[in-house]
Design an enzyme around this catalytic site. Structure first.
Site, PDB file in Angstrom:
ATOM      1  N   ASP A   1      -5.635   2.596  -3.661  1.00 48.22           N
ATOM      2  CA  ASP A   1      -6.915   2.546  -2.951  1.00 48.22           C
ATOM      3  C   ASP A   1      -7.150   3.767  -2.066  1.00 48.22           C
ATOM      4  OD1 ASP A   1      -5.028   1.783  -1.100  1.00 48.22           O
ATOM      5  OD2 ASP A   1      -6.034  -0.091  -0.522  1.00 48.22           O
ATOM      6  N   ARG A   2      -6.097   4.533  -1.777  1.00 47.63           N
ATOM      7  CA  ARG A   2      -6.285   5.721  -0.936  1.00 47.63           C
ATOM      8  C   ARG A   2      -6.400   6.992  -1.782  1.00 47.63           C
ATOM      9  NH1 ARG A   2      -2.724   5.523   4.550  1.00 47.63           N
ATOM     10  NH2 ARG A   2      -3.439   3.460   5.192  1.00 47.63           N
TER      11      ARG A   2
ATOM     12  N   ASP B   1      -0.869   1.551  -4.064  1.00 50.94           N
ATOM     13  CA  ASP B   1      -1.701   0.579  -4.786  1.00 50.94           C
ATOM     14  C   ASP B   1      -3.034   1.163  -5.244  1.00 50.94           C
ATOM     15  OD1 ASP B   1      -2.545   0.770  -2.143  1.00 50.94           O
ATOM     16  OD2 ASP B   1      -3.378  -1.252  -2.132  1.00 50.94           O
TER      17      ASP B   1
ATOM     18  N   ASP C   1      -2.362   6.526  -3.400  1.00 52.27           N
ATOM     19  CA  ASP C   1      -1.219   5.854  -2.772  1.00 52.27           C
ATOM     20  C   ASP C   1      -0.612   4.763  -3.648  1.00 52.27           C
ATOM     21  OD1 ASP C   1      -3.233   3.950  -2.556  1.00 52.27           O
ATOM     22  OD2 ASP C   1      -2.455   3.160  -0.674  1.00 52.27           O
TER      23      ASP C   1
ATOM     24  N   SER D   1       0.804  -1.219   0.000  1.00 50.85           N
ATOM     25  CA  SER D   1       0.000   0.000   0.000  1.00 50.85           C
ATOM     26  C   SER D   1       0.840   1.274   0.000  1.00 50.85           C
ATOM     27  CB  SER D   1      -0.956  -0.044   1.187  1.00 50.85           C
ATOM     28  OG  SER D   1      -1.878   1.000   1.106  1.00 50.85           O
ATOM     29  N   HIS D   2       0.728   2.054   1.050  1.00 49.70           N
ATOM     30  CA  HIS D   2       1.391   3.357   1.117  1.00 49.70           C
ATOM     31  C   HIS D   2       2.796   3.261   1.711  1.00 49.70           C
ATOM     32  CE1 HIS D   2      -0.825   2.208   4.593  1.00 49.70           C
ATOM     33  NE2 HIS D   2       0.017   2.892   5.322  1.00 49.70           N
TER      34      HIS D   2
ATOM     35  N   LYS E   1     -11.348  -0.060  -0.936  1.00 51.32           N
ATOM     36  CA  LYS E   1     -11.441   1.379  -1.084  1.00 51.32           C
ATOM     37  C   LYS E   1     -10.836   1.740  -2.436  1.00 51.32           C
ATOM     38  CE  LYS E   1      -7.435   1.871   1.932  1.00 51.32           C
ATOM     39  NZ  LYS E   1      -7.292   1.221   3.226  1.00 51.32           N
TER      40      LYS E   1
HETATM   41  C1  G1P Z   1      -3.964   1.626   8.287  1.00 57.30           C
HETATM   42  C2  G1P Z   1      -5.170   2.520   8.464  1.00 57.30           C
HETATM   43  C3  G1P Z   1      -6.432   1.738   8.172  1.00 57.30           C
HETATM   44  C4  G1P Z   1      -6.352   1.125   6.786  1.00 57.30           C
HETATM   45  C5  G1P Z   1      -5.075   0.318   6.639  1.00 57.30           C
HETATM   46  C6  G1P Z   1      -4.889  -0.180   5.215  1.00 57.30           C
HETATM   47  O1  G1P Z   1      -4.022   0.553   9.196  1.00 57.30           O
HETATM   48  O2  G1P Z   1      -5.209   3.078   9.744  1.00 57.30           O
HETATM   49  O3  G1P Z   1      -7.539   2.584   8.291  1.00 57.30           O
HETATM   50  O4  G1P Z   1      -7.457   0.312   6.549  1.00 57.30           O
HETATM   51  O5  G1P Z   1      -3.953   1.117   6.976  1.00 57.30           O
HETATM   52  O6  G1P Z   1      -4.815   0.866   4.291  1.00 57.30           O
HETATM   53  P1  G1P Z   1      -3.231   0.536  10.591  1.00 57.30           P
HETATM   54  O7  G1P Z   1      -1.777   0.755  10.281  1.00 57.30           O
HETATM   55  O8  G1P Z   1      -3.776   1.687  11.383  1.00 57.30           O
HETATM   56  O9  G1P Z   1      -3.546  -0.783  11.205  1.00 57.30           O
HETATM   57 ZN    ZN Z   2      -3.297   1.330  -0.296  1.00 59.34          ZN
END
Ligand code: G1P
Ligand code: ZN
Length: 540
Positions: A278-279, A276, A274, A110-111, A373
């Protein structure tokens, strides 16, 4: 061929799949053990079909080859893979649903940053297109602890850069354009001619793809199909290390975009997504839109887009997300739901038709069009609303706050703590929860305090330990939880919220408006005192 292996410690999926340092994933048998465990825990891959793709980060292409050969050796019938091994997370979710596959394997952290010394990840999504629910991720983890062999076809690599049909042994591999089906889905949801007309009137936009997966999607949809000016999409080429940056769309990591949007010649609309895809982050000229507010505004205006003209069935948000969306749901007379953090908890509500929109404070918004998302989707819904309302983002936000009140909101992250320190903070607040109701802190009275547990209204499953929350009688809230997506150390997330009904006090600076709640949080949880930190590392 059957390869003997041994269980590897720590293959436990977190908030969103299994994430580790890239080198860990590249170590012998690591990826293979996990993928075999996914197949084993889901009844085997024999005769099954899957979608495979990832965000293009370092090791993505090699991992795709391994998964294809393993799927083939496990008897899968067909795998659909994005050209180059690329698929955004929402596009993968859509393909699973479109082709009615048995699931999909999505490669991404992801990010989190990418590269040989950064992070990699893998996630299994089920046939509804959504992340595996908790019971399944637990079964996969259990399987990783007893695995003794995996299967791998001894075959040459698939040409994943060539669109078309190929085979590994008896398994069909369909390499497809990663963008086309997703873009077609977006055309069914939004009024493309109207958005085109908006751009034709000179509306200016900047989309920062952060050198990640949405570059090709955003360039095709915004610039090609919607006629946004060439150059609207910046950092549009996915890079294996995201240019060495965090592909995380928030004011800290998308600083260049923020600076432009707050500057003298700012475009009308700014957005970023981000690693991938989704954000999303949404910014107007001179105004930042908090993700919790974005969810509320989208809920209040979604009916302006063709895909949502019939209205929403309900809205869901993660527990730490501000309650702004609840107010909209109440005004619309539709259901609102509060789930634990992580998109997997929205799946049942979406499948059961109880909600149409979902969102998280962590820059995630989506709808029932997929089961993830979806960053670009949120941007397109905003564009559709802007095209209909013909107002600026600032006007829309101010109008929203006048109508529904404003939920000042911020998240303070304390990163790279030792697990020991982070747990000490959590344990301390946990120990105080029961005694808090009725007490007064910073002039606010505690109405309720608990360790959030969620009973899924659809399947009755219960998830405990989902974050500590303190709710005050005026609606203000403090939430504290540990991140479940990190790969090193512990991150404490402190979520702060204060509601102002208006009409006065709607245009304060966010941290200033939250000052009493921030002080109350320190009184209650003593994060700074316990960790010795002066303040949070990241504020969103
Ligand atoms: C974080 C975000 C959460 C999101 C997840 C995946 O998780 O807080 O809302 O769904 O990334 O993108 P966390 O690191 O808080 O467990
Ligand atoms: Zn992501």
């Amino acid at each position: 061929m059957r390869v003997r292996t041994r269980p590897i410690e720590g293959q436990k999926p977190g908030t969103s799949g299994l994430r580790k340092k890239t080198k860990v994933f590249m170590s012998e048998g690591y990826l293979e053990n996990f993928v075999q465990s996914v197949f084993d825990a889901t009844g085997g891959a024999e005769g099954r079909t899957y979608v495979v793709g990832g965000d293009g980060r370092y090791f993505n292409d090699s991992a795709v080859q391994v998964i294809l050969k393993m799927a083939a050796a496990n008897g899968a019938r067909r795998v659909i893979v994005g050209r180059g091994g690329l698929l955004s997370t929402p596009a993968a979710s859509h393909l699973i649903r479109l082709h009615k596959t048995d699931g999909g394997l999505i490669l991404s952290a992801s990010h989190n940053p990418g590269g040989p010394d950064e992070d990699f990840g893998i996630k299994f999504n089920t046939a509804n297109g959504g992340p595996a629910p908790e019971a399944l991720t637990e079964a996969i983890h259990a399987r990783t602890q007893e695995i003794d062999a995996y299967r791998l076809a001894d075959e040459p690599d698939v040409e994943i850069d060539r669109i078309g049909e190929q085979h590994i042994g008896g398994m069909q591999v369909s390499v497809i354009d990663p963008v086309a089906d997703y873009a077609a889905l977006m055309e069914t949801l939004f009024d493309f001619p109207k958005i085109r007309a908006l751009f034709a009137r000179g509306f200016r936009m900047r989309f920062d793809a952060m050198s990640a997966i949405t570059g090709p999607y955003a360039a095709e949809i915004l610039e090609e199909r919607l006629g946004a000016a060439p150059g609207t999409v910046v950092n549009a080429t996915p890079l294996p290390d995201f240019g060495g940056l965090h592909p995380d769309p928030n004011p800290t990591w998308a600083k260049a975009l923020m600076d432009e949007m707050m500057g003298p010649d700012a475009p009308d609309f700014g957005a970023a997504s981000d690693g991938d895809g989704d954000r999303n982050m949404v910014v107007g000229r001179g105004i930042y839109v908090a993700p919790s507010d974005s969810l509320a505004v989208l809920a209040a205006n979604a009916h302006l887009a063709p895909g949502y003209r019939a209205g929403l069935r309900g809205v869901a948000r993660s527990m730490p997300t501000s309650t702004a969306a609840d107010r909209v749901a109440a005004a619309l007379g539709i259901g609102s739901y509060e789930t634990p953090t992580g998109w997997k908890f929205f799946g049942n509500l979406l499948d059961a038709g109880r909600v149409t929109l979902c969102g998280e404070e962590s820059f995630g918004t989506g709808s029932d069009h997929v089961r993830e998302k979806d960053g670009l989707w949120a941007v397109l819904l905003w564009l559709n609303i802007l095209a209909e309302r013909k107002q600026s983002i600032r006007e829309i936000m101010e109008d929203h706050w006048r109508r529904f009140g404003r939920n000042y909101y911020s998240r303070h992250d304390y990163e790279a703590l030792t697990a020991e320190l982070a747990n000490r903070v959590m344990d301390r607040l946990h120990g105080r929860l029961a005694a808090l109701p009725g007490t007064c802190i910073e002039g606010m009275t505690v109405a309720a305090a608990d360790d959030f547990a969620y009973a899924d209204p659809v399947d009755g499953s219960v998830s405990r330990g989902q974050g500590l929350r303190v709710v005050f009688t005026d609606g203000s809230r403090i939430v504290l939880r540990l991140s479940g997506t990190g790969t090193e150390g512990a991150t404490l997330r402190l979520y702060l919220e204060r509601c102002v009904a208006g009409p006065e006090g709607l245009d304060a600076e966010v941290q200033a408006a939250l000052a009493p709640v921030i002080r109350a949080a320190e009184t209650l949880a003593a994060i700074r005192a316990t960790t010795g930190r002066q303040g949070p590392d990241v504020v969103t």
